[in-house]
Design a protein around this motif. Structure first.
Motif, PDB file in Angstrom:
ATOM      1  N   LYS A 199     -16.285   9.618  12.528  1.00  7.41           N
ATOM      2  CA  LYS A 199     -16.905   8.684  11.344  1.00  7.41           C
ATOM      3  C   LYS A 199     -15.487   8.477  10.243  1.00  7.41           C
ATOM      4  N   VAL A 200     -14.976   7.382  10.285  1.00  7.59           N
ATOM      5  CA  VAL A 200     -13.771   7.118   9.923  1.00  7.59           C
ATOM      6  C   VAL A 200     -13.778   6.341   8.398  1.00  7.59           C
ATOM      7  N   ALA A 201     -13.195   6.907   7.403  1.00  7.08           N
ATOM      8  CA  ALA A 201     -12.896   6.524   5.945  1.00  7.08           C
ATOM      9  C   ALA A 201     -11.568   5.781   5.905  1.00  7.08           C
ATOM     10  N   ILE A 202     -11.450   4.676   5.841  1.00  4.42           N
ATOM     11  CA  ILE A 202     -10.192   3.704   5.563  1.00  4.42           C
ATOM     12  C   ILE A 202      -9.799   3.850   4.022  1.00  4.42           C
ATOM     13  N   PHE A 203      -8.618   4.194   3.835  1.00  2.00           N
ATOM     14  CA  PHE A 203      -8.164   4.138   2.468  1.00  2.00           C
ATOM     15  C   PHE A 203      -6.996   3.251   2.317  1.00  2.00           C
ATOM     16  N   ASP A 204      -7.139   2.039   1.824  1.00  2.00           N
ATOM     17  CA  ASP A 204      -6.257   1.158   1.678  1.00  2.00           C
ATOM     18  C   ASP A 204      -6.452   0.415   0.524  1.00  2.00           C
ATOM     19  N   LEU A 205      -5.505  -0.878   0.217  1.00  2.00           N
ATOM     20  CA  LEU A 205      -5.841  -1.575  -1.026  1.00  2.00           C
ATOM     21  C   LEU A 205      -6.172  -3.009  -0.545  1.00  2.00           C
ATOM     22  N   GLN A 206      -5.871  -3.184   0.781  1.00  2.00           N
ATOM     23  CA  GLN A 206      -6.151  -4.523   1.479  1.00  2.00           C
ATOM     24  C   GLN A 206      -7.718  -4.529   1.440  1.00  2.00           C
ATOM     25  N   GLU A 207      -8.460  -4.930   0.611  1.00  2.00           N
ATOM     26  CA  GLU A 207      -9.971  -4.804   0.629  1.00  2.00           C
ATOM     27  C   GLU A 207     -10.766  -5.618   1.929  1.00  2.00           C
ATOM     28  N   GLU A 208     -10.135  -7.068   1.892  1.00  2.00           N
ATOM     29  CA  GLU A 208     -10.968  -7.806   2.887  1.00  2.00           C
ATOM     30  C   GLU A 208     -10.416  -7.642   4.200  1.00  2.00           C
ATOM     31  N   LYS A 209      -9.185  -6.864   4.514  1.00  2.00           N
ATOM     32  CA  LYS A 209      -8.988  -6.276   5.782  1.00  2.00           C
ATOM     33  C   LYS A 209      -9.578  -4.887   6.194  1.00  2.00           C
ATOM     34  N   GLY A 210      -9.716  -4.221   5.079  1.00  2.00           N
ATOM     35  CA  GLY A 210     -10.217  -2.836   5.185  1.00  2.00           C
ATOM     36  C   GLY A 210     -11.765  -2.906   5.483  1.00  2.00           C
ATOM     37  N   LEU A 211     -12.189  -3.756   4.923  1.00  2.07           N
ATOM     38  CA  LEU A 211     -13.743  -3.963   4.988  1.00  2.07           C
ATOM     39  C   LEU A 211     -14.269  -4.335   6.444  1.00  2.07           C
ATOM     40  N   LYS A 212     -13.205  -5.233   6.858  1.00  2.00           N
ATOM     41  CA  LYS A 212     -13.619  -5.930   8.408  1.00  2.00           C
ATOM     42  C   LYS A 212     -13.412  -4.851   9.147  1.00  2.00           C
ATOM     43  N   VAL A 213     -12.452  -4.015   8.936  1.00  2.00           N
ATOM     44  CA  VAL A 213     -12.160  -2.933  10.298  1.00  2.00           C
ATOM     45  C   VAL A 213     -13.179  -1.941  10.044  1.00  2.00           C
ATOM     46  N   ALA A 214     -13.497  -1.555   8.668  1.00  2.00           N
ATOM     47  CA  ALA A 214     -14.654  -0.545   8.870  1.00  2.00           C
ATOM     48  C   ALA A 214     -15.879  -0.840   9.414  1.00  2.00           C
ATOM     49  N   GLU A 215     -16.254  -2.246   8.920  1.00  2.00           N
ATOM     50  CA  GLU A 215     -17.386  -2.589   9.455  1.00  2.00           C
ATOM     51  C   GLU A 215     -17.482  -2.748  11.221  1.00  2.00           C
ATOM     52  N   GLU A 216     -16.143  -3.121  11.935  1.00  2.00           N
ATOM     53  CA  GLU A 216     -16.111  -3.162  13.197  1.00  2.00           C
ATOM     54  C   GLU A 216     -16.185  -1.741  13.743  1.00  2.00           C
ATOM     55  N   ILE A 217     -15.658  -0.766  13.224  1.00  3.56           N
ATOM     56  CA  ILE A 217     -15.768   0.460  13.766  1.00  3.56           C
ATOM     57  C   ILE A 217     -16.765   1.410  13.134  1.00  3.56           C
ATOM     58  N   GLY A 218     -17.705   1.208  12.317  1.00  2.00           N
ATOM     59  CA  GLY A 218     -18.815   2.000  12.057  1.00  2.00           C
ATOM     60  C   GLY A 218     -18.345   2.714  10.774  1.00  2.00           C
ATOM     61  N   GLY A 219     -17.245   2.245  10.326  1.00  2.00           N
ATOM     62  CA  GLY A 219     -16.901   3.329   9.038  1.00  2.00           C
ATOM     63  C   GLY A 219     -17.030   2.921   7.742  1.00  2.00           C
ATOM     64  N   ILE A 220     -16.250   3.196   6.863  1.00  2.00           N
ATOM     65  CA  ILE A 220     -16.488   2.908   5.409  1.00  2.00           C
ATOM     66  C   ILE A 220     -15.007   2.590   5.102  1.00  2.00           C
ATOM     67  N   PHE A 221     -15.017   1.612   4.132  1.00  3.50           N
ATOM     68  CA  PHE A 221     -13.608   1.376   3.451  1.00  3.50           C
ATOM     69  C   PHE A 221     -13.760   1.670   1.916  1.00  3.50           C
ATOM     70  N   CYS A 222     -12.526   2.413   1.312  1.00  2.00           N
ATOM     71  CA  CYS A 222     -12.182   3.080   0.189  1.00  2.00           C
ATOM     72  C   CYS A 222     -11.214   2.414  -0.340  1.00  2.00           C
ATOM     73  N   GLU A 223     -11.316   1.620  -1.658  1.00  3.99           N
ATOM     74  CA  GLU A 223     -10.166   1.258  -2.107  1.00  3.99           C
ATOM     75  C   GLU A 223      -9.244   2.083  -3.006  1.00  3.99           C
ATOM     76  N   VAL A 224      -8.134   2.549  -2.400  1.00  5.48           N
ATOM     77  CA  VAL A 224      -7.492   3.567  -2.703  1.00  5.48           C
ATOM     78  C   VAL A 224      -5.798   3.419  -2.948  1.00  5.48           C
ATOM     79  N   ASN A 225      -5.387   3.645  -4.010  1.00  3.60           N
ATOM     80  CA  ASN A 225      -3.950   3.486  -4.357  1.00  3.60           C
ATOM     81  C   ASN A 225      -3.401   5.040  -4.329  1.00  3.60           C
TER      82      ASN A 225
END
Length: 265
Positions: free
Chosen positions: A32-58
């Motif tokens: 279960k992967v949490a993606i830390f990134d500033l690219q919200e649109e891309k991060g949300l898309k990848v997270a949805e595709e892999i069953g993870g979550i996106f966290c907007e992180v600097n």
């Protein structure tokens, strides 16, 4: 460490490039992967595709990193894997002289610091928050007595850490710092069952390189001894997973570059 179904993991810079490939590879293993990134649109898309979550992180902000880990732990529980892929680069000589009028230009220290803050300090910041939470967690099931394991950290440096080119002072320094802190952190955490390794990628097919003209990409590929091509992000992910799964792999810095040794330019 076995990557089992629902193993919690964090991948910084996971919205694209090496980080995205690693996030997808971990998810394919059941993590279960949490993606830390500033690219919200891309991060949300990848997270949805892999069953993870996106966290907007600097990664340059303590508050942002702390909030990211809190969100990840609320969703998945205490993470056991951290892969640091967030990074930036710039290219500028320490000082340079204009060919047109001889004007001397200095590399601004703020631009140098920006690269170091993201690549080096940002990586350490994520490691410290990860380890702080992990030390309160129970050892993983199945660990042999005396070899109880809690988790794994994989960092991303670059071959520029060892053979930086003209204009790469900031980038090379930041990545050399990542290499330099690998063993000390592995030793800091050795009694807590946390392993630390670092990958030094060569020239990889990242979004930045894919934006170059094809002749430029071909020239870069031709510089690689063998295989004579750019590295694929999934090959980075393969090595990251191998480091995670091999319990004796600790405190190491490994080049992944097709035997490339960079020249001055």
């Amino acid at each position: 460490m076995e990557i089992t179904a629902n193993t919690p993991a964090v991948v910084t810079g996971g919205a694209s490039g090496l980080g995205e490939a690693t996030a997808r590879a971990l998810a394919a293993k059941g993590a279960k992967v949490a993606i830390f990134d500033l690219q919200e649109e891309k991060g949300l898309k990848v997270a949805e595709e892999i069953g993870g979550i996106f966290c907007e992180v600097n990664v340059t902000s303590d508050e942002s990193v702390e909030a990211g880990f809190a969100k990840a732990r609320e969703a998945h529980g205490q993470e056991r894997i951290l892969v640091n892929c967030a990074g930036v680069g710039n290219a500028m000589k320490t000082v340079s002289r204009s060919k047109e009028d001889g004007t001397i230009r200095r590399f601004p220290s703020q631009a140098f610091d920006w690269v170091v803050q993201i690549n080096l300090v940002g990586s350490f910041r994520c490691i410290s928050y990860f380890a702080e939470g992990l030390l309160s967690a129970d050892p993983l099931p199945g660990s042999a007595k005396g070899c109880e394991q809690r988790g794994v950290i994989i960092n991303t440096a670059s071959v520029a850490a060892e053979d930086g080119q003209i204009g790469q002072a900031a980038y090379s320094a930041s990545k050399a710092g990542v290499v330099g802190m690998t063993l000390p952190i592995a030793r800091d955490l050795m009694n807590e069952g946390v392993r630390v390794n670092t990958i030094l990628p060569g020239i990889f097919e990242t979004p930045l390189l894919r934006g170059l003209p094809q002749p430029a990409q071909d020239a870069l590929a031709a510089a690689v001894p063998f295989p004579k091509r750019l590295g694929r992000p999934d090959e980075y992910a393969q090595l990251a997973l191998a480091m995670i799964e091999n319990d004796y792999w600790n405190g190491e810095d490994v080049r992944l570059d097709g035997a490339l040794r960079m020249g001055p330019r």
